[in-house]
Design an enzyme around this catalytic site. Structure first.
Site, PDB file in Angstrom:
ATOM      1  N   ASP A  40       0.857  -1.175   0.000  1.00 44.39           N
ATOM      2  CA  ASP A  40       0.000   0.000   0.000  1.00 44.39           C
ATOM      3  C   ASP A  40       0.902   1.236   0.000  1.00 44.39           C
ATOM      4  OD1 ASP A  40      -2.333   1.588   0.470  1.00 44.39           O
ATOM      5  OD2 ASP A  40      -3.170  -0.072   1.627  1.00 44.39           O
ATOM      6  N   ASP A  61      -3.243   4.510  -2.383  1.00 40.39           N
ATOM      7  CA  ASP A  61      -4.307   5.052  -1.540  1.00 40.39           C
ATOM      8  C   ASP A  61      -4.841   6.374  -2.106  1.00 40.39           C
ATOM      9  OD1 ASP A  61      -5.654   4.797   1.125  1.00 40.39           O
ATOM     10  OD2 ASP A  61      -4.709   6.749   1.459  1.00 40.39           O
ATOM     11  N   GLU A  64      -6.881   3.323  -5.635  1.00 46.19           N
ATOM     12  CA  GLU A  64      -8.131   3.519  -4.897  1.00 46.19           C
ATOM     13  C   GLU A  64      -8.720   4.856  -5.337  1.00 46.19           C
ATOM     14  OE1 GLU A  64      -9.900   3.641  -0.361  1.00 46.19           O
ATOM     15  OE2 GLU A  64      -8.181   4.855  -0.912  1.00 46.19           O
ATOM     16  N   HIS A  88     -10.785  -2.989   4.640  1.00 42.22           N
ATOM     17  CA  HIS A  88     -10.613  -2.572   6.034  1.00 42.22           C
ATOM     18  C   HIS A  88     -11.410  -1.317   6.383  1.00 42.22           C
ATOM     19  CE1 HIS A  88      -8.046  -0.213   3.532  1.00 42.22           C
ATOM     20  NE2 HIS A  88      -7.857   0.654   4.515  1.00 42.22           N
ATOM     21  N   ASP A  89     -12.097  -0.724   5.387  1.00 42.90           N
ATOM     22  CA  ASP A  89     -12.917   0.466   5.650  1.00 42.90           C
ATOM     23  C   ASP A  89     -14.404   0.153   5.600  1.00 42.90           C
ATOM     24  OD1 ASP A  89     -10.622   2.109   5.657  1.00 42.90           O
ATOM     25  OD2 ASP A  89     -10.753   2.470   3.497  1.00 42.90           O
TER      26      ASP A  89
END
Ligand code: TEU
Length: 566
Positions: free
Chosen positions: A101, A202, A252, A325-326
């Site tokens: 990431d 990200d 993302e 994870h969000d």
């Protein structure tokens, strides 16, 4: 033009690990890299091709690693560089690639660049960040932070504000500054040189801000989302780093559009390999507001998938996902995490994994882990949840109402420790973990899933094999078979040689359905289903089941995938 059929990731499935909650070997109550190494055989058995690791760099962990203070070193909570090198080597030996990431829209305010920038207005690092003078004694504009509140933070010493689209400890980098872009190239090259196979970028479509920082009638997002130079910046990165190292890349994309995503992930590899977008996960928002409890709007969900599947066909490439994870756990969200937990989890898996794109499995999804249904704000750890708890109370909601919303919407729903077995703390750790384990771990855990041939785990395993075996899953076009149906989600994928039908009941009721007239039953087989006994579909995805009639009745959350040889 690149030969699409040679790109490994188009037939791959990627597994996302949130290291803090995956496996704790060090006995600190937080997961670590050695923990990940200890589970590589498990992941290999699932059949995944690559792991995406959420950030493992040095960080004060205000946002669990999305606030990076040193891009070149490993957070000691997770281990050290030797651990990382061992992970990379061991994963590669097992044929698993590693995707890191990269968070370069912002850094932690503890990063030395920011520390220098805030200490001295004349620092060479001042211009690494976005500073603005006050306007009429106030913030430069009304842009909102994604975590609540205004996106500008005042610095007393210099009398200026800096921009933070996320937490105030996450200062946005100034990509207009060529030095910042050079730093980013160096960071990514450093990890690519080590042998890292790819990068998840990200909020990468937020890096280019409208330079005049206008006031907005809304929250400001239209002035920094897919901004004026976003494509140019990505093209340069692609040329100088990604293409040079052959890295797979997934961006993302926050609040993006199809036209932008077609360009970000264009098949000529000028920018990225593929993109995440979130439109399908806003179908249970009331009036576009996440912080509400509303049922899934299935018609809207189908419409969004149809739009993106058709729009990206032959143009770009999508990352397919229900969970990360969000996001809350999908089985608790669009399925039924009680009576039909296993059936609905398998149905949701089929519905997604038969689409075009590269599927992502978020840790625990393969055993249908659920939201933990926390009862008290003291159990939440995420800064967004804690901020929103305060904001919603200030807005006049009761504690009970706020807790009911958090129980469905908090990002912590997916961050509970991975449930490995029935032992204390679900086998995640020998000590009290950083966040409470979901209380259902005695029933929902990896050890039991591996012993049960009918488990959700083996269902995922079969889906991954099917994707490798059947070209139609990878290359077929997409057609929604019943866009107006209130309970069913049925679509068809077609290549000149094969036709695949994915039939899903999103309700807890029995629903009749007539298969299309054009389908030839004699040539059609069920290749995976969720009410089948395992012997009907063998572990290699071999075709062994057939249908007697086109008039079928789907049981609660039933899912069938049919393959017709045409
Ligand atoms: O998330 C970006 C993002 O905008 C969201 O998914 C965010 O969590 C949501 O809008 C809040 O309602 C990425 C990371 O995945 C997330 O974990 C980080 O917190 C965020 O960027 C900042 O780096």
């Amino acid at each position: 033009m690149t030969n699409l059929h040679n790109e490994w990731w188009r037939k791959a499935t990627i597994y996302q690990i949130y290291p803090k909650s995956f496996c704790d070997i060090g006995g600190k109550g937080t997961g670590d890299i050695q923990g990940i190494i200890s589970k590589l055989d498990y992941l290999h058995a699932l059949g995944i091709d690559a792991i995406w690791l959420t950030p493992i760099y040095c960080s004060p962990m205000i946002d669990n690693g999305y606030d990076i203070s040193d891009y070149y070193n490993i957070n000691p909570d997770f281990g050290c560089m030797a651990d990382f090198d061992q992970l990379l080597l061991t994963a590669h030996q097992k044929g698993i690639r590693i995707i890191l990431d990269i968070v370069v829209n912002h850094t932690s305010t503890e990063h030395q660049w920011f520390q220098s920038a805030i200490a001295d207005k004349n620092s060479p690092y001042r211009d690494y960040y976005i500073w603005q003078d006050p306007k009429n004694g106030r913030e430069p504009n009304n842009w909102q932070s994604k975590f609540g509140g205004n996106a500008w933070k005042f610095d007393q010493k210099s009398g200026q504000y800096y921009l933070h689209l996320f937490a105030e400890q996450q200062a946005d980098l100034n990509w207009e500054n060529p030095k910042v872009r050079a730093e980013v190239e160096n960071i990514i090259s450093f990890w690519a040189e080590k042998g890292v196979d790819g990068f998840r970028l990200d909020v990468i479509n937020l890096i280019s801000k409208q330079p005049s920082f206008p006031e907005d009638e809304s929250d400001g997002r239209k002035f920094y989302t897919d901004g004026p130079r976003a494509h140019e910046y990505l093209q340069r990165l692609s040329e100088s780093v990604f293409n040079k190292y052959g890295s797979v890349t997934v961006g993302e994309m926050s609040s993006t559009s199809l036209a932008h995503c077609q360009q970000y992930s264009a098949t000529d590899a000028t920018e990225l390999s593929m993109v995440f977008n979130f439109h399908h996960l806003k179908t249970d928002y009331k009036n576009g507001d996440k912080w509400t409890n509303a049922p899934l709007d299935l018609l809207q969900l189908k419409q969004i998938f149809n739009y993106w599947q058709q729009g990206m066909y032959n143009k770009g490439w999508s990352a397919l996902f229900w969970c990360n994870h969000d996001q809350p756990r999908i089985v608790s969200r669009f399925g039924d995490d009680k009576k039909y937990r296993v059936q609905s989890a398998k149905m949701l898996a089929n519905a997604l994994h038969m689409m075009q794109g590269t599927p992502y499995i978020y840790q625990g999804e393969e055993i249908a882990m659920t939201n933990p249904h926390y009862q008290s704000i003291s159990q939440y750890r995420d800064l967004e949840s804690i901020n929103m708890h305060r904001i919603m109370l200030e807005e006049g909601k009761t504690e009970q109402q706020v807790m009911a919303i958090l129980a469905n919407k908090s990002r912590d729903n997916s961050r509970t420790p991975m449930q490995w077995n029935k032992k204390d703390q679900a086998g995640f750790s020998d000590v009290q973990p950083w966040i409470t384990v979901a209380s259902n771990y005695p029933e929902i855990n990896v050890e039991d899933a591996l012993l049960d041939q009918n488990s959700v785990f083996y269902h995922y395993q079969r889906l991954l094999i099917l994707r490798k075996q059947l070209d139609v899953i990878c290359w077929g076009d997409y057609q929604d078979l019943c866009p107006e149906h209130e309970q069913l989600f049925c679509y068809q994928r077609t290549t000149p040689e094969q036709k695949l039908l994915c039939i899903n009941n999103f309700s807890a009721e029995q629903v009749p359905y007539a298969l299309p007239d054009s389908l030839c039953l004699e040539n059609t087989r069920v290749i995976i289903a969720n009410y089948n006994s395992p012997e009907q579909v063998d572990r290699n995805g071999q075709v062994v089941n057939s249908l007697a009639s086109k008039a079928i009745t789907l049981r609660p959350f039933e899912s069938l995938v049919l393959l017709e040889a045409v």
